[in-house]
Structures are given as structure tokens and as C-alpha cells.
Write a protein that holds these residues in place. Structure first.
Motif, PDB file in Angstrom:
ATOM      1  N   LYS A   1       0.922  -1.194  -0.037  1.00  0.00           N
ATOM      2  CA  LYS A   1      -0.238  -0.088   0.200  1.00  0.00           C
ATOM      3  C   LYS A   1       1.021   1.038  -0.117  1.00  0.00           C
ATOM      4  O   LYS A   1       0.655   2.220  -0.946  1.00  0.00           O
ATOM      5  CB  LYS A   1      -0.737   0.097   1.170  1.00  0.00           C
ATOM      6  CG  LYS A   1      -2.218  -0.918   1.181  1.00  0.00           C
ATOM      7  CD  LYS A   1      -2.996  -0.708   2.573  1.00  0.00           C
ATOM      8  CE  LYS A   1      -4.341  -1.328   2.259  1.00  0.00           C
ATOM      9  NZ  LYS A   1      -5.164  -1.110   3.514  1.00  0.00           N
TER      10      LYS A   1
ATOM     11  N   ASN B   1       2.454   1.681  -3.334  1.00  0.00           N
ATOM     12  CA  ASN B   1       1.268   2.232  -4.155  1.00  0.00           C
ATOM     13  C   ASN B   1       1.323   3.474  -4.232  1.00  0.00           C
ATOM     14  O   ASN B   1       0.961   4.414  -5.168  1.00  0.00           O
ATOM     15  CB  ASN B   1       0.345   1.290  -4.373  1.00  0.00           C
ATOM     16  CG  ASN B   1      -0.708   1.450  -5.235  1.00  0.00           C
ATOM     17  OD1 ASN B   1      -0.256   1.567  -6.460  1.00  0.00           O
ATOM     18  ND2 ASN B   1      -1.868   1.233  -4.849  1.00  0.00           N
TER      19      ASN B   1
ATOM     20  N   TYR C   1       3.865   5.693  -6.129  1.00  0.00           N
ATOM     21  CA  TYR C   1       3.930   5.766  -7.421  1.00  0.00           C
ATOM     22  C   TYR C   1       2.626   6.075  -7.877  1.00  0.00           C
ATOM     23  O   TYR C   1       2.576   6.929  -9.065  1.00  0.00           O
ATOM     24  CB  TYR C   1       3.898   4.033  -7.873  1.00  0.00           C
ATOM     25  CG  TYR C   1       5.307   3.321  -7.812  1.00  0.00           C
ATOM     26  CD1 TYR C   1       6.239   3.883  -9.055  1.00  0.00           C
ATOM     27  CD2 TYR C   1       5.937   2.794  -6.769  1.00  0.00           C
ATOM     28  CE1 TYR C   1       7.660   3.316  -8.823  1.00  0.00           C
ATOM     29  CE2 TYR C   1       7.064   2.294  -6.760  1.00  0.00           C
ATOM     30  CZ  TYR C   1       7.700   2.582  -7.470  1.00  0.00           C
ATOM     31  OH  TYR C   1       9.199   2.309  -7.596  1.00  0.00           O
ATOM     32  N   SER C   2       1.398   5.818  -7.190  1.00  0.00           N
ATOM     33  CA  SER C   2       0.115   6.309  -7.622  1.00  0.00           C
ATOM     34  C   SER C   2      -0.490   7.400  -6.891  1.00  0.00           C
ATOM     35  O   SER C   2      -1.324   8.066  -7.555  1.00  0.00           O
ATOM     36  CB  SER C   2      -0.807   4.869  -8.155  1.00  0.00           C
ATOM     37  OG  SER C   2      -1.298   4.396  -6.747  1.00  0.00           O
TER      38      SER C   2
ATOM     39  N   PRO D   1      -3.129  -2.661  -4.919  1.00  0.00           N
ATOM     40  CA  PRO D   1      -3.400  -2.539  -6.545  1.00  0.00           C
ATOM     41  C   PRO D   1      -4.427  -3.487  -6.603  1.00  0.00           C
ATOM     42  O   PRO D   1      -4.551  -4.522  -6.065  1.00  0.00           O
ATOM     43  CB  PRO D   1      -1.860  -3.100  -7.021  1.00  0.00           C
ATOM     44  CG  PRO D   1      -1.173  -3.670  -5.737  1.00  0.00           C
ATOM     45  CD  PRO D   1      -1.816  -2.910  -4.650  1.00  0.00           C
TER      46      PRO D   1
ATOM     47  N   ALA E   1       0.424  -6.777 -10.520  1.00  0.00           N
ATOM     48  CA  ALA E   1       0.957  -5.307 -10.139  1.00  0.00           C
ATOM     49  C   ALA E   1       1.172  -5.368  -8.514  1.00  0.00           C
ATOM     50  O   ALA E   1       2.210  -4.693  -8.284  1.00  0.00           O
ATOM     51  CB  ALA E   1      -0.515  -4.280 -10.115  1.00  0.00           C
ATOM     52  N   TYR E   2       0.832  -6.204  -7.685  1.00  0.00           N
ATOM     53  CA  TYR E   2       1.081  -6.529  -6.409  1.00  0.00           C
ATOM     54  C   TYR E   2       2.495  -6.854  -6.180  1.00  0.00           C
ATOM     55  O   TYR E   2       3.262  -6.259  -5.483  1.00  0.00           O
ATOM     56  CB  TYR E   2      -0.027  -7.393  -5.603  1.00  0.00           C
ATOM     57  CG  TYR E   2       0.005  -7.366  -4.065  1.00  0.00           C
ATOM     58  CD1 TYR E   2      -0.628  -6.976  -3.318  1.00  0.00           C
ATOM     59  CD2 TYR E   2       0.994  -8.564  -3.644  1.00  0.00           C
ATOM     60  CE1 TYR E   2      -0.460  -7.130  -1.987  1.00  0.00           C
ATOM     61  CE2 TYR E   2       1.382  -8.870  -2.281  1.00  0.00           C
ATOM     62  CZ  TYR E   2       0.474  -8.052  -1.729  1.00  0.00           C
ATOM     63  OH  TYR E   2       0.711  -8.439  -0.043  1.00  0.00           O
TER      64      TYR E   2
ATOM     65  N   LEU F   1       5.163  -4.316  -7.056  1.00  0.00           N
ATOM     66  CA  LEU F   1       5.499  -3.477  -6.120  1.00  0.00           C
ATOM     67  C   LEU F   1       6.260  -4.086  -5.067  1.00  0.00           C
ATOM     68  O   LEU F   1       6.979  -3.265  -4.221  1.00  0.00           O
ATOM     69  CB  LEU F   1       4.029  -2.893  -5.580  1.00  0.00           C
ATOM     70  CG  LEU F   1       3.477  -1.738  -6.566  1.00  0.00           C
ATOM     71  CD1 LEU F   1       1.805  -1.354  -6.038  1.00  0.00           C
ATOM     72  CD2 LEU F   1       4.094  -0.553  -6.824  1.00  0.00           C
TER      73      LEU F   1
END
Length: 543
Positions: free
Chosen positions: A295, A298, A301-302, A308, A313-314, A317
């Protein structure tokens, strides 16, 4: 600017600081006071040095096995030289006063060899019973002194054997160096009536048992530091504002041996629920896991602090995290989560532990709870039980030794009364003084059992076999060394009461209380139970 510190290295630094205080202040003060007392009694410098030097040399000798086997001293083993000095000096008093009365080491040993041997053996047993302790530093402390006491005693016996002529040549006559009749005799001539002894024993047993359940048990190490210097507040502040300590490390077995999208969602729901269940005193509103770290990654990055939406994607990361972190929080075979909070005492910790276990059990999850803090708290809880058992072991072994020596049921019963009573009274006084049961004070009862019986053996030996020698002989060879060595031991452990570290301070105070009551019981209760009347001087009469 205010600086606040926390963490294991900082705690170890503080422990080292307080252990140095024993070496730099308590021990030199003890040596100085002991030498002054010996000088006042002997009134001769050479005699005083003859008594003092074996005990002084015993302290550095006791450091040799620590260096050879453990490399360095810790908070608990730093007490070893002080105890070695005090116990050796107590033996020296018994040897010296017997030698100057009998005029020969051989005759002194013939007269006092048996109680001295029992004294050495039972003291070693008292420390040796600590070997069962679940905490390594305590078991090492007990093992060290259990082995050292016989070795140092043999060394002290050899010293007095070689120096007995020198001591006799420099010793003053008894009437000159110590006014026995005027100062000591009135204190030990009378003992308590038996009806008062019965009342005392029943009362002390009731008060001791009542107090035992009310004495606070402290397992939170941050409470061991002085309150006025703000160490605990600083440590708690860091853990609350920056990152807490892992109170509960939960390891969950993955059914499919690898993390699946369903597991990720399930564990996220589980984690969010867990941090809301724990009581507020734990302040465990933080959680560290693979999910929480993904988390955070993420969000970098986002900009979104969420998991995610896909497993690739998990995993991407997760792969960006440091290898050491990934190794500590696996996602293959097992999944680990750590509930973070502030250091607490075991009662609060146990409450949170039961909440966590009950919740996980209801979820039907296969899990283990582990971690450094968890093991520390569990071992300290077990320590109370196991060291209670060590007291019973010491009592059993000492009782067996006493029964073999006394060979009479009535004498054995008297022996037990005289040596169990001080422990009950000490529990009650500890409650009144607001002392606690902690990593150090739980040792005192096992140690004291081995130490307070020493005087009982000397008293029983003197009153059973030495009465024909006369009252002055009884005072010189038995009472004077018992009183002087006991007061010296009490004074030496009470000096630890000046240490600011709570376990060491309360260890000294608690042990001093037990030894003091042990001395009173030996002087005033044992003779009355053994002889059956109040006037000791009439029984220990001149030949």
C-alpha cells in the motif's frame, strides 16, 4: 531541541550505564565500609587485612569465568563480584573468631568444620536453584555463583590455614578487642516465649500469603528506568509517533503455499479489523505486513493508499522493496503481520494477546504468534512460576541436607520454621514498601533460602554440642561471627538499593529484608524452640 531515543541498542546502552554504577560506586563503598568495620572490631591493621584480603581477591577471581565463558558482564552478572566478596567475608568472620578462640586452625576446623561445610553447600544450592530460570542471564548468574562459592571457600580456608599463626600473633585478647558481655550478651540472652512464636508464625504466614497475591509483577522493561529522567516517556513517545515495537508477530499458513488474490483481500480485511480490536493502552494502531508495505509503495507511485487491483501489480510493487524486508515478511508458504505498539506490562499484553487469539480462532485460520517481544513477555510470565519452583527446589534440597545433618524430626521441624518464616514476613514488608516482583527480585527468595540457613546450622551446632564450653565461648565463636557476617551481608545488598535501575535496587532491598528477618529468627526464635525456655545464658553455662 529535545532528542528522544528508542530501540534495543539504546536500551542496552542504558543497561550498561546502570551496571557500571555497581562497579564504580556500590562495590568500592562496600569494600571501604567493610574494612572500617573490621578495623573497629579487631583494632589491628594487620589482623584486619588478614580477614579482608581473601574477600577482596575473591571479587576479581569471580570475574575470570565471566570473561572466559561469556566475554563480558551484563546487568545481572555485574552483581557477581559483590556477592562473591560479601559471602567470602562472611565465611572469614566465622573462621577468624573460631581460630582466635581455639588458638589453632586445626582445632577450629574440628569444632566448626561441619556447620561451615553446610554453610558453603547450602549457599551454593540457593544460587544453583536459579539454573532452571527461563531467562539466560539469571540462569548464568545462578550457575556462576553456585560453582564459585565452593571454589572461593576452599581458597579462603587455605588462606586461613596458612595465615593462622600470623593472625594469632596479631590478635588482641577478647576482652580488649571487643566488650562482649556489655554489648552483645544482653541482646542474645533472651528469646521469645513459645506462645508468641506460634502467634508470629501464624500471623506472618497469613500476611505473607495475602501480600503475595497483591505485589505488583512488572515485566515492562521501560518501567525499570527512573521515572524522573523521562526515559520511559521518551521511548513511548518515539513508539507512538514514529513506529511502534512489534508486540505480536502473527504468522499465517497459506493453504495454497502461495499468496492468491483472495488471500490478499482476506488479509487486508483481517488487518484492518485487528488494529481496532486491541485495547487502547497498547496503542497498537499500526500494523506492518506485506499488504501495508505494498500500500505504501503504491501511494508513492500512484498517490493512492490502497492495494493494487491485480496480483501482478501487487508482486511488482512487492519486488521493489528491499530484499531484507521481503525476507522478514514472506508471501510464500506463510504470510506475516506485526501489530505495533508501545511497551506494556504483562497484564495488558496478555489481554491483547487473548483478543488476537480469540479473533483469529473465530476466523478458522491456522496461525502462530511469535516475535522477540512476545517471547520476552511469555518467558517473564513463566519466570515467576519457574523461579517459584526454584525456591521450592532450594527448600527441598536444603531441607534434605538439614535432615541428614540433624537426624531428628523435631529439629528438622524447628529448622523449617526458622527459615521459612522470614520469607513470609519479607513478602508482607515488600508489599508495604511497594516493591515489585520483576526480573531480579524473584531471584531473592531462592538465594535467601541458601543464605539464611547458614546461621541456623551454626546456632544448632553450638546449642547442641557447645554448651559445656561456656557462654563467652558461645558468644565468641557463634554469635559474634553470625551477627557481624549477617550485618555485613545485609549492608552489602542494601547498598544496591542506591542503584537507579529498579530490578537491581529492589533486589538489594528485598534480599536485605529477608536476611534481616533470618538473623532475628536465628537469634530469638531458634534458641527458644530448641531449648524450651527463654534464658539462653542458663543453658550455655560456664563449665
Amino acid at each position: 531541541k529535545l532528542l528522544e531515543f528508542a530501540g534495543t541498542p539504546y536500551t542496552n546502552y542504558l543497561l550498561d550505564h546502570y551496571s557500571r554504577a555497581i562497579k564504580e560506586r556500590a562495590f568500592p563503598l562496600l569494600m571501604l565500609c567493610s574494612l572500617i568495620i573490621i578495623l573497629l572490631v579487631s583494632r589491628n591493621l594487620w589482623t584486619a587485612l588478614g580477614i579482608f584480603l581473601p574477600a577482596l581477591f575473591a571479587a576479581p577471581i569471580s570475574l575470570v569465568p565471566i570473561k572466559l565463558f561469556f566475554g563480558s558482564v551484563n546487568m545481572v552478572s555485574s552483581i557477581v563480584p559483590l556477592m562473591a566478596f560479601s559471602i567470602t567475608l562472611a565465611l572469614n568472620f566465622h573462621l577468624y573468631f573460631s581460630i582466635i578462640r581455639t588458638k589453632s586452625f586445626t582445632l577450629a576446623w574440628r569444632e566448626k568444620g561441619r556447620p561451615i561445610t553446610l554453610m558453603i553447600l547450602t549457599t551454593s544450592v540457593g544460587f544453583g536453584s536459579l539454573v532452571v530460570a527461563p531467562i539466560t542471564v539469571i540462569s548464568q548468574f545462578g550457575m556462576l555463583l553456585a560453582v564459585l562459592i565452593p571454589i572461593l571457600s576452599l581458597y579462603s580456608l587455605a588462606w586461613f590455614y596458612l595465615c593462622s599463626d600470623f593472625l594469632l600473633n596479631n590478635a588482641l585478647t577478647l576482652k580488649r578487642f571487643f566488650p562482649l558481655d556489655r554489648l552483645i550478651a544482653p541482646l542474645v540472652t533472651y528469646s521469645l516465649p513459645r506462645k508468641w512464636i506460634v502467634i508470629l508464625m501464624i500471623g506472618s504466614s497469613i500476611l505473607g500469603i495475602w501480600a503475595a497475591g497483591r505485589i505488583e509483577v512488572i515485566t515492562d522493561a521501560t518501567r525499570y528506568f527512573p521515572e524522573d529522567n523521562g526515559i520511559k516517556a521518551s521511548i513511548d513517545s518515539v513508539h507512538q509517533r514514529v513506529v511502534g515495537i512489534p508486540l505480536y508477530d502473527i504468522l499465517i499458513e497459506l493453504p495454497s503455499e502461495r499468496l492468491t488474490p483472495g488471500d490478499i483481500i482476506k488479509f487486508d480485511r483481517l488487518e484492518r479489523k485487528l488494529v481496532t480490536l486491541l485495547p487502547p493502552q497498547l496503542k497498537a494502531d499500526q500494523l506492518l505486513s506485506a499488504n501495508s508495505m505494498v500500500k505504501s509503495a503504491n501511494k508513492v507511485y500512484s498517490g493512492l493508499d490502497i492495494l493494487p487491483s491485480s496480483l501482478p501489480a501487487y508482486q511488482l510493487l512487492w519486488g521493489r522493496l528491499k530484499e531484507g524486508i521481503r525476507g522478514s515478511y514472506p508471501i510464500n508458504d506463510h504470510y506475516k503481520m506485526s501489530l505495533l505498539g508501545v511497551p506494556v506490562n504483562f497484564a495488558d499484553y496478555h489481554q491483547g494477546l487473548e483478543i488476537v487469539r480469540n479473533y483469529l480462532d473465530r476466523q478458522g485460520i491456522s496461525y502462530q504468534i511469535n516475535g522477540i517481544y512476545y517471547n520476552l513477555m511469555i518467558s517473564q510470565k513463566a519466570m515467576i512460576t519457574i523461579l517459584t519452583q526454584s525456591f521450592l527446589i532450594a527448600l527441598l534440597v536444603v531441607g534434605l541436607i538439614a535432615s541428614l545433618y540433624l537426624r531428628k524430626a523435631s529439629l528438622f521441624f524447628i529448622f523449617l520454621i526458622v527459615n521459612i518464616g522470614p520469607a513470609f514476613l519479607a513478602l508482607f514488608v515488600s508489599y508495604l514498601l511497594n516493591l515489585s516482583l520483576n526480573i531480579a527480585t524473584v531471584m531473592t527468595y531462592s538465594i535467601a533460602m541458601g543464605m539464611i540457613v547458614d546461621s541456623s546450622f551454626h546456632m544448632l551446632h553450638a546449642l547442641r554440642s557447645g554448651g559445656h564450653r561456656g557462654f563467652e565461648y558461645y558468644l565468641t565463636t557463634t554469635i559474634l561471627p553470625i551477627v557481624s557476617s549477617s550485618l555485613l551481608l545485609i549492608g552489602s545488598v542494601i547498598l544496591l538499593g542506591a542503584n537507579q535501575f529498579l530490578p537491581i535496587r529492589q533486589f538489594g532491598i528485598n534480599l536485605g529484608i529477608i536476611l534481616f528477618f533470618g538473623l532475628l529468627f536465628d537469634l530469638y526464635i531458634l534458641p527458644s524452640l530448641l531449648l524450651g525456655h527463654n534464658r539462653i545464658k542458663e543453658s550455655v553455662s560456664e563449665s
